[in-house]
Scaffold this active site. Structure first.
Site, PDB file in Angstrom:
ATOM      1  N   LYS A  44       0.891  -1.432  -0.383  1.00 27.05           N
ATOM      2  CA  LYS A  44      -0.003   0.035   0.410  1.00 27.05           C
ATOM      3  C   LYS A  44       0.523   1.208   0.123  1.00 27.05           C
ATOM      4  CE  LYS A  44      -3.827   2.595   0.471  1.00 27.05           C
ATOM      5  NZ  LYS A  44      -4.795   3.259  -0.261  1.00 27.05           N
ATOM      6  N   CYS A 127      -3.138   9.765  -6.247  1.00 26.91           N
ATOM      7  CA  CYS A 127      -3.725  10.038  -5.127  1.00 26.91           C
ATOM      8  C   CYS A 127      -4.869  11.130  -5.642  1.00 26.91           C
ATOM      9  CB  CYS A 127      -3.593   9.547  -4.059  1.00 26.91           C
ATOM     10  SG  CYS A 127      -4.829   9.381  -2.675  1.00 26.91           S
TER      11      CYS A 127
HETATM   12  C1  SIN Z   1      -6.735   5.102  -1.802  1.00 27.16           C
HETATM   13  O1  SIN Z   1      -5.878   5.657  -0.735  1.00 27.16           O
HETATM   14  O2  SIN Z   1      -7.149   6.475  -1.740  1.00 27.16           O
HETATM   15  C2  SIN Z   1      -6.237   4.980  -2.906  1.00 27.16           C
HETATM   16  C3  SIN Z   1      -5.035   5.558  -3.565  1.00 27.16           C
HETATM   17  C4  SIN Z   1      -4.566   5.924  -4.675  1.00 27.16           C
HETATM   18  O3  SIN Z   1      -6.044   5.850  -5.197  1.00 27.16           O
HETATM   19  O4  SIN Z   1      -3.282   6.329  -4.829  1.00 27.16           O
END
Ligand code: SIN
Length: 308
Positions: A44, A127
């Site tokens: 992540k 993001c």
């Molecule tokens: C998110 O955590 O909101 C998604 C991450 C991303 O789209 O980079």
């Protein structure tokens, strides 16, 4: 069938891996990726501090795709820096995704992650789900500044995850900037930001953050993803390795990304919806497509899209 691929000198046993964000936040999820048929473990996107992310509901699937506004929930980079050496035992490449709310966050994460020695670093400049924060990669100069600073403190090959662009002028501007920084691969594309999915029955939005606006993924975004892979492949004349992301549900979808110029593909919505067995299925399906088409490997078909 040879589904292996090499990106920035790192060899992946298969060309399929998770997209940063899909089933890769916790230690358990990362270990499960290690045990699965995934060709890599992608973390992540990590920030300096642990984040709970946006309030729920923050993910919703619908026929043809998904909308999310997770808000970068993650354990914080110290936790991932500790986990990465432990994930080595799975014997597949580890891609550390880093993100931030400001340039300093990226630098801090990069310095810590460098010491943990992942194989690649994916810099998430795209993001769409941080309330009040624009997607960095829509600002070329801000992106350049961050990447120039990162290249000073990273020896591990660094790639960039970009948002979709919708005009050749923007593809050219971003590619032009990237020519001047030390970027080893591109991940294309992040979700299509700030879409809106609604439930006409209840007359409500389907996710809570940002008034229901969120990143769109899945089949519905495949044409946009393919266009971005193709555009950057052509602008770099095939010299820049690309990881295609967006709309990979079947082996044929992956084949389409490869034809457009991708060296590997990441799987997001499909992984969330189907679970880890998706990797084995995708491998089998892509092998069948390549065999039927007379290709011997991923490398063999990469970029071979014909134009009329
Ligand atoms: C998110 O955590 O909101 C998604 C991450 C991303 O789209 O980079």
């Amino acid at each position: 069938m040879n589904l292996s691929t090499t990106i920035a000198g790192v060899t992946f046993p298969t060309c399929f891996m998770n997209a940063a964000g899909a089933c890769c936040v916790t230690q358990e999820e990362l270990e499960a990726l290690g045990e699965s048929h995934a060709g890599a473990i992608v973390t992540k996107s990590m920030t300096p501090q642990p984040r709970e992310g946006n309030p729920g509901p923050r993910y919703h699937s619908f026929p043809g795709g998904s909308i999310n506004s997770m808000g970068l929930p993650n354990l914080g980079y110290p936790a991932y820096a500790k986990l990465i050496p432990e994930l080595r035992r799975f014997g597949k490449p580890i891609v550390a995704s880093i993100a931030g709310l400001n340039p300093q966050d990226f630098l801090e994460a990069a310095k810590a992650i460098e010491l943990a020695k992942p194989d690649l670093v994916e810099v998430n400049l795209s993001c769409p789900n941080l309330p009040g924060e624009p997607q960095i990669a829509y600002d070329i100069e801000a992106s350049r500044r961050i990447l120039l600073e990162l290249q000073e403190c990273l020896t591990i090959p660094m790639g960039v995850k970009l948002p979709p662009y919708f005009d050749p002028v923007h593809h050219e501007a971003m590619a032009g900037m990237l020519e001047g920084v030390n970027v080893s691969f591109l991940s294309l594309i992040n979700s299509v930001g700030n879409g809106l999915v609604i439930d006409p029955e209840s007359e409500t939005v389907v996710i809570k953050p940002k008034g229901g606006f969120g990143g769109i993924g899945g089949t519905i975004i495949k044409p946009v993803a393919l266009a971005n892979v193709r555009a950057f492949w052509k602008l770099f004349q095939g010299r820049m390795p690309i990881i295609g992301v967006g709309g990979v549900v079947t082996g044929t979808d992956a084949f389409e990304h490869l034809l457009c110029g991708a060296s590997a593909v990441q799987v997001g919505t499909t992984l969330v919806e189907e679970g880890l067995t998706a990797f084995e299925r995708l491998e089998k399906e892509l092998s069948e497509v390549l065999t039927k088409k007379g290709y011997a490997s991923v490398d063999d078909c990469r970029g071979r899209l014909k134009e009329l």
